[in-house]
Design a protein around this motif. Structure first.
Motif, PDB file in Angstrom:
ATOM      1  N   PHE A   1      43.339  48.533  61.320  1.00  0.00           N
ATOM      2  CA  PHE A   1      44.182  49.663  60.936  1.00  0.00           C
ATOM      3  C   PHE A   1      43.856  50.137  59.524  1.00  0.00           C
ATOM      4  O   PHE A   1      43.566  51.318  59.293  1.00  0.00           O
ATOM      5  N   LEU A   2      43.882  49.220  58.552  1.00  0.00           N
ATOM      6  CA  LEU A   2      43.592  49.597  57.169  1.00  0.00           C
ATOM      7  C   LEU A   2      42.124  49.951  56.973  1.00  0.00           C
ATOM      8  O   LEU A   2      41.792  50.894  56.242  1.00  0.00           O
ATOM      9  N   GLN A   3      41.239  49.216  57.620  1.00  0.00           N
ATOM     10  CA  GLN A   3      39.803  49.446  57.457  1.00  0.00           C
ATOM     11  C   GLN A   3      39.411  50.865  57.856  1.00  0.00           C
ATOM     12  O   GLN A   3      38.534  51.477  57.255  1.00  0.00           O
ATOM     13  N   ASN A   4      40.075  51.415  58.858  1.00  0.00           N
ATOM     14  CA  ASN A   4      39.754  52.756  59.335  1.00  0.00           C
ATOM     15  C   ASN A   4      40.352  53.861  58.466  1.00  0.00           C
ATOM     16  O   ASN A   4      39.989  55.031  58.633  1.00  0.00           O
ATOM     17  N   LEU A   5      41.234  53.485  57.563  1.00  0.00           N
ATOM     18  CA  LEU A   5      41.926  54.487  56.747  1.00  0.00           C
ATOM     19  C   LEU A   5      41.444  54.550  55.313  1.00  0.00           C
ATOM     20  O   LEU A   5      41.228  55.642  54.778  1.00  0.00           O
ATOM     21  N   VAL A   6      41.292  53.406  54.671  1.00  0.00           N
ATOM     22  CA  VAL A   6      41.150  53.377  53.216  1.00  0.00           C
ATOM     23  C   VAL A   6      39.695  53.506  52.777  1.00  0.00           C
ATOM     24  O   VAL A   6      38.768  53.250  53.545  1.00  0.00           O
TER      25      VAL A   6
ATOM     26  N   CYS B   1      36.611  51.735  43.832  1.00  0.00           N
ATOM     27  CA  CYS B   1      37.587  52.181  44.820  1.00  0.00           C
ATOM     28  C   CYS B   1      36.944  52.683  46.111  1.00  0.00           C
ATOM     29  O   CYS B   1      37.609  52.777  47.132  1.00  0.00           O
ATOM     30  N   ILE B   2      35.663  53.027  46.049  1.00  0.00           N
ATOM     31  CA  ILE B   2      34.970  53.605  47.203  1.00  0.00           C
ATOM     32  C   ILE B   2      33.780  52.742  47.572  1.00  0.00           C
ATOM     33  O   ILE B   2      33.003  52.337  46.713  1.00  0.00           O
TER      34      ILE B   2
ATOM     35  N   ASN C   1      37.927  51.815  50.556  1.00  0.00           N
ATOM     36  CA  ASN C   1      37.143  50.618  50.253  1.00  0.00           C
ATOM     37  C   ASN C   1      36.989  49.773  51.510  1.00  0.00           C
ATOM     38  O   ASN C   1      37.626  50.014  52.532  1.00  0.00           O
ATOM     39  N   ASP C   2      36.112  48.774  51.429  1.00  0.00           N
ATOM     40  CA  ASP C   2      35.813  47.911  52.566  1.00  0.00           C
ATOM     41  C   ASP C   2      36.777  46.724  52.570  1.00  0.00           C
ATOM     42  O   ASP C   2      36.741  45.886  51.669  1.00  0.00           O
ATOM     43  N   LEU C   3      37.623  46.671  53.583  1.00  0.00           N
ATOM     44  CA  LEU C   3      38.642  45.635  53.621  1.00  0.00           C
ATOM     45  C   LEU C   3      38.062  44.241  53.825  1.00  0.00           C
ATOM     46  O   LEU C   3      38.751  43.247  53.568  1.00  0.00           O
TER      47      LEU C   3
END
Length: 295
Positions: free
Chosen positions: A25-30, A202-203, A32-34
């Motif tokens: 869920f977070l990996q597809n949104l944010v 951040c990216i 940076n690399d979770l």
């Protein structure tokens, strides 16, 4: 930052993301690399619009079976709602723990006194099950402790840390060129990459897709970055949000955050950042040029 001081950051909130699908869920949104976020490492990340414009920024910390989201309090409710919108049918649980947990900041030197602490951005250790991390943006911001409010003052006493005026911490962050307060004023007004997110870790351009990835990558790889967000030092007069910034009679930027810790979006290629005298309708300014950006 004084070795004995601690700053209770009441302007911060803690959200908690857990559930079977929380990683994906977070990996597809944010941005940076979770996969970087583990028990011993945390990261700085953002959530952008599909066009790559700024919406939210936060620090992500692994905690138990999920992730703490350390965000500005003024953005927490809206971020919580935004994450719920993206959740759909995902097996994800979202909790706002802002009334239970607090963020405290202290010096890098104090952090390095802990067993197993390393001078590596984002490095995370545990103190009585509570995460302590070296700020993943810049080590000048020191370390952060995320702790249940009920345990806070006893833990600070045992750590020999004395609560200090948070304006000292905000002033330090402002001088470093990192926004301490007022992030809502940036929403939809600035591209994420213009927030110096590459330099602030951040990216991750190699992680694959995230919301706003296409425009962010295009600006980066086609060398179209012409404006950046800079901390500004008021020389005289005053400034207010949306003031036009001029240099030698030419418009080169705009005030986006006013108040005690002003920031502006500046066409940085058109002036010498060390010496340029900037003018607005009612004030004059200089740029706090950060030493962590290479031009």
């Amino acid at each position: 930052m004084n070795n004995e001081k601690v700053y209770i950051l009441e302007d911060r909130s803690i959200l908690y993301v857990s559930g079977d699908d929380c990683y994906e869920f977070l990996q597809n949104l944010v941005s940076n690399d979770l996969s970087k976020v583990k028990d011993d490492n945390s990261c700085f990340a953002s959530l952008l619009t599909p066009q790559g414009k700024f919406l939210f920024e936060f620090i992500i910390i692994k905690h138990k079976s999920g992730y703490f989201i350390d965000c500005e309090k003024s953005q927490s409710e809206e971020l919580f709602k935004q994450l719920n919108l993206y959740k759909l049918r995902s097996k994800v649980d979202l909790m706002n723990l802002s009334n239970e947990f607090v963020v405290a900041a202290f010096s890098l030197k104090k952090f390095l006194e802990f067993d197993y602490a390393k001078q590596v951005l984002g490095h995370t250790i545990k103190y009585r099950e509570d995460p302590i991390l070296l700020d993943p943006r810049n080590q000048g911001l020191g370390a952060r402790l995320i702790i249940n409010l009920e345990k806070l003052y006893l833990s600070l006493k045992k750590l020999k840390l004395k609560s200090s005026d948070t304006s000292e911490y905000y002033t330090l962050s402002h001088k470093l060129g990192i926004v301490p307060l007022g992030l809502n004023k940036l929403q939809n007004k600035i591209f994420g990459v213009e927030c110096n997110y590459e330099e602030l870790n951040c990216i991750d351009y190699k992680k694959g897709c995230f919301v706003g990835q296409e425009n962010t990558a295009r600006i980066k790889h086609k060398n179209k970055l012409s404006k950046r967000l800079f901390s500004l030092k008021l020389i005289n007069g005053s400034v207010k949000e949306n003031d036009i910034i001029n240099f030698e009679g030419k418009e080169i930027g705009k005030i986006l955050i006013d108040g005690n810790y002003p920031f502006g979006l500046i066409k940085f290629k058109e002036l010498n950042l060390d010496t340029a005298n900037l003018i607005t309708e009612s004030g004059s300014l200089k740029i706090n040029k950060p030493n962590w950006i290479n031009f």
